[in-house]
Design an enzyme around this catalytic site. Structure first.
Site, short mmCIF file in Angstrom:
data_model
loop_
_atom_site.label_atom_id
_atom_site.label_comp_id
_atom_site.label_asym_id
_atom_site.label_seq_id
_atom_site.Cartn_x
_atom_site.Cartn_y
_atom_site.Cartn_z
N GLU A 161 1.25 -0.65 -0.15
CA GLU A 161 -0.16 -0.49 0.00
C GLU A 161 0.95 1.08 0.00
O GLU A 161 1.99 1.29 0.98
CB GLU A 161 -0.85 0.13 1.17
CG GLU A 161 -1.42 1.30 1.10
CD GLU A 161 -2.71 1.64 2.57
OE1 GLU A 161 -2.82 0.67 3.38
OE2 GLU A 161 -3.63 2.73 2.40
N GLU A 219 -5.35 -5.31 8.52
CA GLU A 219 -4.52 -4.48 8.37
C GLU A 219 -4.58 -3.86 10.10
O GLU A 219 -5.23 -3.99 10.31
CB GLU A 219 -4.10 -2.95 8.05
CG GLU A 219 -5.49 -2.28 7.97
CD GLU A 219 -5.27 -1.10 7.36
OE1 GLU A 219 -4.39 -1.00 6.40
OE2 GLU A 219 -6.55 0.02 6.93
P1 C2E Z 1 -5.47 3.79 5.98
O1 C2E Z 1 -5.85 3.96 4.34
O2 C2E Z 1 -6.21 3.04 6.86
O3 C2E Z 1 -3.53 2.98 5.85
C1 C2E Z 1 -3.29 2.36 6.75
C2 C2E Z 1 -3.03 3.08 8.35
O4 C2E Z 1 -2.30 2.54 9.75
C3 C2E Z 1 -1.49 4.11 7.91
O5 C2E Z 1 -1.71 4.58 8.75
C4 C2E Z 1 -0.84 2.67 8.12
O6 C2E Z 1 0.80 3.23 9.19
C5 C2E Z 1 -1.51 2.15 9.82
N1 C2E Z 1 -0.69 1.15 9.58
C6 C2E Z 1 -0.11 -0.14 9.17
N2 C2E Z 1 -0.32 -0.85 9.72
C7 C2E Z 1 0.22 -0.20 11.50
C8 C2E Z 1 -0.06 -1.35 12.51
O7 C2E Z 1 0.12 -2.82 12.76
N3 C2E Z 1 -0.17 -0.80 13.59
C9 C2E Z 1 -0.95 0.73 13.71
N4 C2E Z 1 -0.73 0.93 14.44
N5 C2E Z 1 -0.56 0.63 12.48
C10 C2E Z 1 -0.59 0.66 11.15
P2 C2E Z 1 -0.66 6.34 7.95
O8 C2E Z 1 0.27 5.66 6.72
O9 C2E Z 1 -0.55 7.77 9.15
O10 C2E Z 1 -2.28 6.67 6.81
C11 C2E Z 1 -3.30 7.25 8.36
C12 C2E Z 1 -4.28 7.42 6.68
O11 C2E Z 1 -4.14 8.25 6.07
C13 C2E Z 1 -4.79 6.09 5.94
O12 C2E Z 1 -5.40 5.45 6.62
C14 C2E Z 1 -5.52 6.82 5.02
O13 C2E Z 1 -6.75 7.17 5.44
C15 C2E Z 1 -4.18 8.06 4.81
N6 C2E Z 1 -3.51 8.55 3.56
C16 C2E Z 1 -2.09 8.04 3.70
N7 C2E Z 1 -2.30 8.40 2.54
C17 C2E Z 1 -3.06 8.38 1.82
C18 C2E Z 1 -2.24 9.16 0.37
O14 C2E Z 1 -1.88 9.32 -0.59
N8 C2E Z 1 -4.27 9.26 -0.12
C19 C2E Z 1 -4.99 9.30 0.66
N9 C2E Z 1 -6.38 10.11 -0.01
N10 C2E Z 1 -5.00 9.25 2.07
C20 C2E Z 1 -3.86 8.74 2.44
CA CA Z 2 -7.64 1.32 6.42
CA CA Z 3 -5.63 2.76 3.32
#
Ligand code: C2E
Ligand code: CA
Ligand code: CA
Length: 566
Positions: A344, A522
């Protein structure tokens, strides 16, 4: 005896002469008649009868004090006590008695003309001045209050706030804003009369509250009220009181308010700035169906400034490539050993001064401001370039999922834009997967279903993200165009401690099986979670247990490892 002596069809003002002496009547009628329409009454009672017949039509009353039937004092009492019946007009008392002047003033007289009657010019000048004063103050009166709610209008309110501060600079004050949520939508659905009823109910309650609290209130915008109150702590109670009143008069629980409160206002801020602070949070979630109270604080202020900065810096950040795409692997867990399957793409903002900023902070902000589409397009393009690069470098297909924000689905050329990207990098439709959060489906299901269909018709695969948070109905799910379910992280986080959560996971995995699509979990951090999910039949896993999201160079090490294990 009531004689109408002159009636001019022009725009002359009308003066009522209340006098029992025929000589005085004659004298006054001649003088006043030069400039005004004149009506005469021989005593207080006749005067009241005349006024009742045309309330508001008389611009001034010349009043004798000593008359039969009803004297001048009695007349003034009655006249001033019932403005709705007799109208409002200044009264000039005709008297020879200096002492009577004090008593007349007490009863609301505007001026005096001494008897015996003076030069005509003096009489006319006094009449003119009193009429002008009254008309000026009427103008003020009419603009001072909002006619529906009888609360101050905004400009007057702001002025009175300033005066309040000047008279009582030491009193700690609070600024409060009350906003009727979804104002224009309610107007559309229920109509103007309904809205007026709600606004009236709110303002009636404010009229009841103000004597208890002190301070003042106004109607600001059509659906918004402001209060300026000596500092207090019970705004939650005030808010509930208003909510209860609204519920009572409408019988509708979907009509509600947000209240924003800035306590102990800084007196150095001007009144407008104080209400900006009070309303800062009030307009967040303004489409919500819940009555809530929001308190302004320094943190709120700092956050708002920080958000503002982020929005302003976004353009530069894209230009200067401050946005960096990280990749988090997804592993297939069914089988002998977990196998690297895909990734991802998750964006990070590496700011030159502020350091690493998490997407959890800026994505929701950009979604709100309509900026996210530009950022997402950048991320999609980066991801597509990366897939091509890995394909060429390792001769291995690593599909990458990108996030499609809930607001991206309104972009008219979304499907073409994405497929152009594939063409540009010579990729297939299953190289770039699309994650769309479940709540987007429930927010605007018609639009999302249409967009998702278009995307799938092109050939794209869609993964439903954060599944289990958006309350899709089962019947909706079966008709939705989706290719994979991603369980929301909250289930996995609690699965080891909560049998209920475990049951829900089982249920969701059953749904995926029923829909004949793979399920992805996830947020998996522990081996125990991974094993349990494998046992329950989950297909893919993404989480810190395998790897955090990492920069492309680090992700290459995972690919390398996978190639070596194969
Ligand atoms: P999401 O799409 O639900 O992404 C999963 C989030 O969970 C990511 O946070 C990831 O780093 C985190 N994660 C993955 N595995 C684990 C784990 O084992 N434990 C914990 N505590 N967290 C885990 P991240 O990278 O901070 O992103 C947060 C949200 O921001 C994402 O949730 C998504 O909704 C948004 N996002 C990130 N990148 C993009 C992007 O390029 N475009 C858009 N529209 N949204 C984005
Ligand atoms: Ca998610
Ligand atoms: Ca996602």
């Amino acid at each position: 005896m009531l004689h109408i002596l002159r009636r001019d069809p022009g725009r002359k003002r009308k003066v009522l002469i209340v006098e029992d002496s025929e000589i005085n009547i004659h004298y006054l009628t001649v003088i006043v008649g030069r400039e005004y329409d004149v009506i005469c009454a021989a005593n207080g009672q006749e005067a009241l009868d005349a006024l009742r017949m045309q309330p508001g039509n008389v611009s001034l009353i010349l009043l004798d004090l000593i008359m039969p039937v009803m004297d001048g004092y009695e007349f003034m009492n009655e006249f001033h006590a019932h403005p709705e019946e007799y109208g409002i007009a200044p009264v000039i008392v005709l008297t020879a008695d200096r002492e009577a002047e004090v008593e007349s003033l007490r009863r609301g007289a505007a001026d005096f003309i001494p008897k015996p009657l003076d030069y005509p010019e003096v009489i006319l000048a006094r009449i003119e001045r009193s009429i002008a004063l009254e008309e000026d103050s009427r103008l003020v009166r009419n603009n001072e209050r909002d006619p529906l709610t009888l609360l101050y209008s905004r400009n007057f309110f702001m002025e009175y706030v300033r005066q309040f501060d000047l008279t009582d600079p030491e009193v700690p004050m609070d600024a409060a804003v009350i906003v009727l949520n979804r104002f224009y939508m309610l107007m559309d659905i229920y109509g103007r009369q309904f809205i007026r009823k709600v606004l009236k109910a709110i303002s009636d309650e404010l009229h009841r509250i103000l004597p208890e609290t002190g301070g003042l209130a106004c109607r600001s915008d059509p659906g918004c009220f402001l209060m300026y109150l000596p500092h207090r702590e019970d705004y939650d109670d005030i808010c509930s009181r208003l909510a209860a009143i609204i519920r009572d008069v409408t019988g509708n629980t979907r009509v509600n308010i947000h209240m924003g409160i800035y306590q102990n206002v800084l007196k150095s801020l001007d009144a407008e700035q104080r209400y900006e602070r009070a309303s800062l949070l009030c307009y967040d979630n303004k489409n919500s169906y819940k009555t809530s109270c929001y308190y302004y604080s320094d943190e709120v202020h700092d956050k708002e400034i920080f958000n503002e900065r982020l929005i302003m810096m976004m353009d530069t950040a894209i230009r200067e490539k401050q946005f960096v795409v990280y990749y988090q692997p997804k592993y297939v867990i069914q089988g002998k050993r977990p196998k690297l399957h895909s990734a991802e793409a998750l964006v990070r903002w590496v700011h030159p001064d502020m350091g690493l900023i998490s997407p959890g902070i800026f994505i929701p902000l950009f979604e709100e401001n309509g900026l996210v589409y530009r950022l997402d397009r950048y991320v999609w393009s980066e991801a597509a370039r990366q897939v091509r690069l890995w394909h060429d470098k390792f001769q291995k297909k690593i599909p990458v999922s990108v996030n499609v924000s809930r607001t991206d689905i309104y972009a008219p050329e979304l499907e073409n834009e994405l497929s152009d990207l594939l063409t540009l990098h010579s990729l297939d439709y299953d190289d770039l997967l699309l994650e769309i959060t479940e709540s987007a489906y429930t927010d605007d299901s018609a639009q999302i279903i249409e967009t998702a269909k278009k995307l799938r018709d092109k050939g794209f695969k869609i993964e439903m993200d954060d599944f289990g948070t958006g309350y899709s109905s089962l019947s909706m799910l079966t008709s939705l165009p989706i290719d994979a379910l991603k369980l929301d992280m909250s289930f996995v986080r609690k699965m080891l401690d909560s049998p209920r959560e475990l049951k829900l996971i089982r249920l969701i995995l059953d749904i995926a099986r029923f829909l004949n699509i793979p399920a992805i979990a996830e947020g998996v951090e522990k081996e125990e979670q991974c094993n349990l999910l494998k046992e329950m039949g989950c297909d893919l896993i993404q989480g810190y247990y395998f790897s955090k999201p990492v920069p492309p160079e680090d992700f290459e090490k995972l690919i390398q490892k996978e190639l070596e294990a194969a």
